[in-house]
Design a protein around this motif. Structure first.
Motif, mmCIF file in Angstrom:
data_model
loop_
_atom_site.group_PDB
_atom_site.id
_atom_site.type_symbol
_atom_site.label_atom_id
_atom_site.label_comp_id
_atom_site.label_asym_id
_atom_site.label_seq_id
_atom_site.Cartn_x
_atom_site.Cartn_y
_atom_site.Cartn_z
ATOM 1 N N PHE A 1 -0.650 1.442 -19.254
ATOM 2 C CA PHE A 1 -1.944 2.136 -19.330
ATOM 3 C C PHE A 1 -1.824 3.476 -18.583
ATOM 4 C CE2 PHE A 1 -3.206 -2.206 -20.291
ATOM 5 C CZ PHE A 1 -4.056 -2.024 -21.368
ATOM 6 N N ASP A 2 -2.360 3.549 -17.354
ATOM 7 C CA ASP A 2 -2.389 4.845 -16.662
ATOM 8 C C ASP A 2 -1.181 5.084 -15.749
ATOM 9 O OD1 ASP A 2 -4.715 5.240 -17.993
ATOM 10 O OD2 ASP A 2 -6.029 5.139 -16.249
ATOM 11 N N ASN A 3 -0.346 4.087 -15.605
ATOM 12 C CA ASN A 3 0.868 4.230 -14.792
ATOM 13 C C ASN A 3 0.569 4.844 -13.425
ATOM 14 O OD1 ASN A 3 3.560 4.044 -14.190
ATOM 15 N ND2 ASN A 3 4.123 5.962 -15.193
ATOM 16 N N HIS B 1 -5.039 -3.951 -14.281
ATOM 17 C CA HIS B 1 -4.469 -3.729 -15.612
ATOM 18 C C HIS B 1 -4.449 -2.235 -15.957
ATOM 19 C CE1 HIS B 1 -5.216 -8.157 -17.045
ATOM 20 N NE2 HIS B 1 -4.173 -8.035 -16.254
ATOM 21 N N ASP B 2 -5.490 -1.513 -15.566
ATOM 22 C CA ASP B 2 -5.568 -0.077 -15.875
ATOM 23 C C ASP B 2 -4.431 0.714 -15.220
ATOM 24 O OD1 ASP B 2 -7.194 2.275 -16.891
ATOM 25 O OD2 ASP B 2 -7.158 2.753 -14.753
ATOM 26 N N ASP B 3 -3.978 0.270 -14.069
ATOM 27 C CA ASP B 3 -2.915 0.983 -13.345
ATOM 28 C C ASP B 3 -1.515 0.690 -13.876
ATOM 29 O OD1 ASP B 3 -4.672 2.255 -11.649
ATOM 30 O OD2 ASP B 3 -4.525 0.759 -10.061
ATOM 31 N N LEU B 4 -1.363 -0.327 -14.698
ATOM 32 C CA LEU B 4 -0.025 -0.708 -15.187
ATOM 33 C C LEU B 4 0.659 0.448 -15.910
ATOM 34 C CD1 LEU B 4 -0.799 -4.266 -16.619
ATOM 35 C CD2 LEU B 4 0.819 -3.742 -14.772
ATOM 36 N N ILE C 1 -0.798 4.592 -6.929
ATOM 37 C CA ILE C 1 -1.676 4.491 -5.748
ATOM 38 C C ILE C 1 -3.080 4.100 -6.184
ATOM 39 C CG2 ILE C 1 -2.662 5.749 -3.774
ATOM 40 C CD1 ILE C 1 0.279 5.641 -3.486
ATOM 41 N N ARG C 2 -3.639 3.154 -5.488
ATOM 42 C CA ARG C 2 -5.022 2.719 -5.725
ATOM 43 C C ARG C 2 -5.628 2.376 -4.383
ATOM 44 N NH1 ARG C 2 -8.894 3.011 -9.406
ATOM 45 N NH2 ARG C 2 -7.341 2.763 -11.057
ATOM 46 N N ARG C 3 -6.814 2.884 -4.122
ATOM 47 C CA ARG C 3 -7.506 2.632 -2.843
ATOM 48 C C ARG C 3 -6.602 2.964 -1.653
ATOM 49 N NH1 ARG C 3 -10.306 -3.084 -4.781
ATOM 50 N NH2 ARG C 3 -11.959 -2.144 -6.040
HETATM 51 MG MG MG Z 1 -6.926 4.812 -14.581
#
Ligand code: MG
Ligand code: IPE
Ligand code: IPE
Ligand code: MG
Length: 289
Positions: A85-87, A79-82, A90-92
């Motif tokens: 929110f933070d748009n 949800h935070d990456d949506l 890339i994650r992990r």
């Molecule tokens: Mg974030």
């Protein structure tokens, strides 16, 4: 079994159980993408370390609690990456869930992981019903409002925020739940373990703020410079880099001083020290050496 194996096995069993029943395949794939491969797994490691330090009796109960906490954390990242929110793309080190599966499935995967976390936790009732009630209270409080992750993220929607309230809710609360759940799993009073988790969580968020400024994207597996770009309250903007580093050192020392007396106190202290070292961006670690 080492701690990492315990965590991966339990998470894998939980997700596989949900996939045994037929459901929308895209949702199942998005949930799996959010959980595997994992990041640092720092919250479940904390939970299991506390249980071990307390003289763990029922590892199955600890592992279930640890996995449910990690599922809640993974959901919070989706949800935070949506974009709203933070748009974050890339994650992990790979595409965030909404980049890989679209926004609608990302919202739903986050929701489904939260529900799955509580379904997982409920299974503690089969083995240790007396541990389920305190566990539900501790973990529920840490992700909801007014003290948990949801409240923390909602502070971003307010025009006035206190950095400490924001960081304690968005990050500190789940760390506190992890350490308290470890104590409950081992049949101990969770209260003495709360402060340790809160301090570690706050330290972890200060470290994340420092890393957002001073680390390389390859080091983190996510973009850097986002806090400044998004105008998020963060320790470096508020205190400056030098003072933020000093605050991190202070929080770590304070956390180590707060470890309750137990058989594994020395082991916990060593683990926390090693973790703090790991979090320091390479650039800063070189400068300090
Ligand atoms: Mg974030
Ligand atoms: C990222 O958490 C969000 C923060 C609270 C700083 P982690 O750094 O624990 O993320 P993963 O699970 O290792 O990817
Ligand atoms: C996220 O904080 C905290 C959550 C509760 C998800 P950040 O926004 O600082 O974490 P990253 O940098 O995206 O991992
Ligand atoms: Mg955020």
């Amino acid at each position: 079994l080492d701690v990492t194996k315990r965590i991966e096995n339990e998470l894998s069993a939980v997700l596989t159980r949900t996939e045994l029943h037929s459901g929308p395949p895209g949702l199942a794939a998005a949930m799996r993408h959010a959980v595997f491969p994992g990041g640092a797994r720092v919250r479940p490691r904390l939970c299991i370390s506390v249980a071990l330090a307390c003289g763990e009796e029922e590892p199955g109960v600890t592992d279930t609690a640890a996995a449910s906490i990690e599922l809640l954390h993974c959901a919070s990242l989706v949800h935070d990456d949506l974009p709203c929110f933070d748009n974050a793309d890339i994650r992990r080190g790979r595409a965030s869930v909404h980049r890989a599966f679209g926004e609608r499935l990302a919202v739903l995967a986050g929701d489904a992981l939260i529900v799955l976390a509580f379904q997982t936790l409920a299974r503690i009732g089969e083995r240790a019903p007396h541990r389920l009630v305190p566990m539900l209270g501790i973990i529920g409080r840490s992700v909801g409002t007014p003290f948990g992750v949801v409240a923390g993220q909602a502070w971003e929607c307010e025009s006035r925020i206190s950095l400490a309230d924001y960081q304690r809710a968005k990050t500190g609360a789940l760390f506190a739940a992890a350490s308290m759940a470890g104590a409950v799993a081992a049949g101990r009073d969770p209260a003495p373990w709360q402060k340790l988790g809160e301090l570690l969580g706050e330290a972890y968020q200060v470290a994340d703020d420092i890393r957002d400024v001073a680390a390389e994207p390859e080091e983190l597996g996510k973009a850097v410079g986002k806090d400044a770009a998004l105008g998020r309250p963060n320790a470096v903007a508020q205190l400056g880099m030098q003072v933020a580093i000093g605050r991190l050192d202070f929080l770590i020392a304070e956390a180590i001083a707060q470890i309750p007396p137990c058989a594994g106190a020395a082991m916990m202290g060593a683990l926390i020290g090693a973790e703090a070292k790991r979090l320091m961006p390479k650039k800063l670690a070189r400068r300090a050496a």
